[in-house]
Design a protein around this motif. Structure first.
Motif, PDB file in Angstrom:
ATOM      1  N   LYS A 164      59.987  51.640  50.032  1.00 15.93           N
ATOM      2  CA  LYS A 164      59.375  51.724  51.351  1.00 15.93           C
ATOM      3  C   LYS A 164      58.865  50.360  51.787  1.00 15.93           C
ATOM      4  CE  LYS A 164      55.306  53.814  53.238  1.00 15.93           C
ATOM      5  NZ  LYS A 164      54.214  54.743  53.040  1.00 15.93           N
ATOM      6  N   PHE A 165      59.060  50.041  53.069  1.00 14.19           N
ATOM      7  CA  PHE A 165      58.502  48.841  53.675  1.00 14.19           C
ATOM      8  C   PHE A 165      57.519  49.253  54.761  1.00 14.19           C
ATOM      9  CE2 PHE A 165      62.600  46.256  52.840  1.00 14.19           C
ATOM     10  CZ  PHE A 165      62.130  45.840  51.613  1.00 14.19           C
ATOM     11  N   THR A 166      56.579  48.372  55.054  1.00 13.87           N
ATOM     12  CA  THR A 166      55.625  48.597  56.132  1.00 13.87           C
ATOM     13  C   THR A 166      55.898  47.572  57.232  1.00 13.87           C
ATOM     14  OG1 THR A 166      53.993  49.344  54.529  1.00 13.87           O
ATOM     15  CG2 THR A 166      53.191  48.786  56.723  1.00 13.87           C
ATOM     16  N   ILE A 167      56.039  48.052  58.460  1.00 12.46           N
ATOM     17  CA  ILE A 167      56.337  47.185  59.596  1.00 12.46           C
ATOM     18  C   ILE A 167      55.113  46.319  59.907  1.00 12.46           C
ATOM     19  CG2 ILE A 167      56.916  47.160  62.063  1.00 12.46           C
ATOM     20  CD1 ILE A 167      58.388  49.807  61.552  1.00 12.46           C
ATOM     21  N   PHE A 225      60.793  39.769  44.923  1.00 15.44           N
ATOM     22  CA  PHE A 225      61.194  39.054  46.134  1.00 15.44           C
ATOM     23  C   PHE A 225      60.095  39.280  47.166  1.00 15.44           C
ATOM     24  CE2 PHE A 225      64.928  40.324  43.826  1.00 15.44           C
ATOM     25  CZ  PHE A 225      65.752  39.209  43.867  1.00 15.44           C
ATOM     26  N   GLU A 226      59.504  38.191  47.664  1.00 20.13           N
ATOM     27  CA  GLU A 226      58.398  38.316  48.605  1.00 20.13           C
ATOM     28  C   GLU A 226      58.760  37.696  49.949  1.00 20.13           C
ATOM     29  OE1 GLU A 226      55.290  36.364  46.412  1.00 20.13           O
ATOM     30  OE2 GLU A 226      54.727  38.236  45.419  1.00 20.13           O
ATOM     31  N   GLY A 227      57.976  38.046  50.963  1.00 13.37           N
ATOM     32  CA  GLY A 227      58.159  37.472  52.289  1.00 13.37           C
ATOM     33  C   GLY A 227      59.161  38.215  53.147  1.00 13.37           C
ATOM     34  N   ILE A 228      59.351  39.483  52.882  1.00 15.03           N
ATOM     35  CA  ILE A 228      60.292  40.282  53.668  1.00 15.03           C
ATOM     36  C   ILE A 228      59.562  40.832  54.888  1.00 15.03           C
ATOM     37  CG2 ILE A 228      61.779  42.306  53.654  1.00 15.03           C
ATOM     38  CD1 ILE A 228      62.034  41.892  50.592  1.00 15.03           C
ATOM     39  N   GLU A 229      60.096  40.546  56.057  1.00 13.41           N
ATOM     40  CA  GLU A 229      59.505  41.033  57.302  1.00 13.41           C
ATOM     41  C   GLU A 229      60.467  42.002  57.972  1.00 13.41           C
ATOM     42  OE1 GLU A 229      58.163  37.913  59.879  1.00 13.41           O
ATOM     43  OE2 GLU A 229      57.518  36.691  58.181  1.00 13.41           O
ATOM     44  N   VAL A 230      59.985  43.209  58.230  1.00 17.40           N
ATOM     45  CA  VAL A 230      60.786  44.189  58.960  1.00 17.40           C
ATOM     46  C   VAL A 230      60.110  44.439  60.303  1.00 17.40           C
ATOM     47  CG1 VAL A 230      61.786  45.264  56.925  1.00 17.40           C
ATOM     48  CG2 VAL A 230      59.646  46.116  57.786  1.00 17.40           C
ATOM     49  N   THR A 231      60.931  44.541  61.346  1.00 16.62           N
ATOM     50  CA  THR A 231      60.394  44.672  62.697  1.00 16.62           C
ATOM     51  C   THR A 231      60.714  46.012  63.345  1.00 16.62           C
ATOM     52  OG1 THR A 231      62.400  43.611  63.535  1.00 16.62           O
ATOM     53  CG2 THR A 231      60.495  42.198  63.114  1.00 16.62           C
ATOM     54  N   LYS A 232      61.599  46.767  62.739  1.00 18.81           N
ATOM     55  CA  LYS A 232      62.001  48.051  63.308  1.00 18.81           C
ATOM     56  C   LYS A 232      61.816  49.155  62.274  1.00 18.81           C
ATOM     57  CE  LYS A 232      65.330  47.352  66.750  1.00 18.81           C
ATOM     58  NZ  LYS A 232      66.619  47.787  67.186  1.00 18.81           N
ATOM     59  N   PRO A 233      61.428  50.331  62.737  1.00 22.71           N
ATOM     60  CA  PRO A 233      61.336  51.456  61.795  1.00 22.71           C
ATOM     61  C   PRO A 233      62.724  51.988  61.451  1.00 22.71           C
ATOM     62  CG  PRO A 233      60.791  52.185  64.003  1.00 22.71           C
ATOM     63  CD  PRO A 233      60.998  50.701  64.079  1.00 22.71           C
ATOM     64  N   GLY A 234      62.800  52.679  60.336  1.00 25.77           N
ATOM     65  CA  GLY A 234      64.062  53.308  59.947  1.00 25.77           C
ATOM     66  C   GLY A 234      64.654  52.704  58.696  1.00 25.77           C
ATOM     67  N   HIS A 268      70.899  49.156  48.099  1.00 30.27           N
ATOM     68  CA  HIS A 268      69.788  50.084  47.978  1.00 30.27           C
ATOM     69  C   HIS A 268      69.173  50.251  49.359  1.00 30.27           C
ATOM     70  CE1 HIS A 268      66.390  52.157  46.171  1.00 30.27           C
ATOM     71  NE2 HIS A 268      65.558  51.331  46.784  1.00 30.27           N
ATOM     72  N   GLU A 269      68.857  51.484  49.739  1.00 31.06           N
ATOM     73  CA  GLU A 269      68.266  51.732  51.055  1.00 31.06           C
ATOM     74  C   GLU A 269      66.767  51.912  50.937  1.00 31.06           C
ATOM     75  OE1 GLU A 269      70.059  54.454  53.693  1.00 31.06           O
ATOM     76  OE2 GLU A 269      71.971  53.408  53.625  1.00 31.06           O
ATOM     77  N   VAL A 270      66.063  51.325  51.904  1.00 26.71           N
ATOM     78  CA  VAL A 270      64.608  51.379  51.971  1.00 26.71           C
ATOM     79  C   VAL A 270      64.239  51.850  53.370  1.00 26.71           C
ATOM     80  CG1 VAL A 270      62.505  50.002  51.838  1.00 26.71           C
ATOM     81  CG2 VAL A 270      64.406  49.503  50.308  1.00 26.71           C
ATOM     82  N   ASN A 271      63.198  52.669  53.455  1.00 24.31           N
ATOM     83  CA  ASN A 271      62.735  53.163  54.750  1.00 24.31           C
ATOM     84  C   ASN A 271      61.531  52.347  55.200  1.00 24.31           C
ATOM     85  OD1 ASN A 271      62.808  54.902  56.956  1.00 24.31           O
ATOM     86  ND2 ASN A 271      61.319  56.270  56.048  1.00 24.31           N
ATOM     87  N   ALA A 272      61.533  51.942  56.465  1.00 23.17           N
ATOM     88  CA  ALA A 272      60.409  51.175  57.017  1.00 23.17           C
ATOM     89  C   ALA A 272      59.613  52.055  57.969  1.00 23.17           C
ATOM     90  CB  ALA A 272      60.938  49.957  57.761  1.00 23.17           C
ATOM     91  N   THR A 273      58.292  52.061  57.783  1.00 17.40           N
ATOM     92  CA  THR A 273      57.396  52.832  58.644  1.00 17.40           C
ATOM     93  C   THR A 273      56.204  51.951  59.018  1.00 17.40           C
ATOM     94  OG1 THR A 273      56.223  53.715  56.725  1.00 17.40           O
ATOM     95  CG2 THR A 273      58.015  55.053  57.616  1.00 17.40           C
TER      96      THR A 273
END
Length: 163
Positions: free
Chosen positions: A74-77, A129-138, A157-162
């Protein structure tokens, strides 16, 4: 004698005109929405096409020797995210400490948001691995290209961003 009107010639002409318009519309839509190149192998598709047999053979050897364990799902936007991965040797069950890993974070439908991330640190067999920025959910895909000595493998590998 009565003359009957025949509408078949008009129908055939209308169908031909419709088909020409439909083909023109498909070409216009295709030009506005170009095909995104698949980045699973992190190489140009021409190179992958030329070397696919060698790539598949290396992938088979890699899969026979190593197993990947993804520790992030999981990622956090809006925050700096990290991704953790460990590589286990199937023969002796040990975790690998050294491997050359290329990691790409991408969206499944476009290459617009691609981010290539390098290993910041490796602790106790876990590559971080650090410094990953996600801007969209999904859904986001984590694509990895791993080299260990003469063995190499590709994984997704798939990760969900919320929020």
């Amino acid at each position: 004698m009565t003359k009957t009107k025949n509408y078949w010639p008009h129908g055939i002409v209308l169908v031909l005109i419709f088909m020409v318009c439909a083909c023109a519309a498909v070409v216009i839509i295709a030009m506005k929405n170009p095909v995104e190149m698949d980045s699973f192998y992190m190489e140009k598709y021409q190179q992958v096409d030329e070397n696919i047999n060698e790539i598949m053979a290396k992938q088979k050897v890699f899969d026979e020797n190593y197993a990947l364990e993804y520790k992030t799902n999981k990622f956090t936007i809006g925050t700096q995210n990290s991704f953790e991965l460990s590589i286990k040797n199937k023969k002796d069950g040990s975790l690998l400490e050294n491997a050359d890993i290329q990691l790409m974070v991408t969206r499944p439908e476009t290459n617009q948001f691609n981010q290539e991330i390098s290993v910041k640190q490796a602790k106790n067999g876990t590559f971080i691995f650090e410094g990953i920025e996600v801007t969209k959910p999904g859904r986001w895909q984590i694509l990895t290209k791993i080299h260990i000595n003469d063995k190499s493998g590709f994984n997704e590998h798939e990760v969900n961003a919320t929020k």
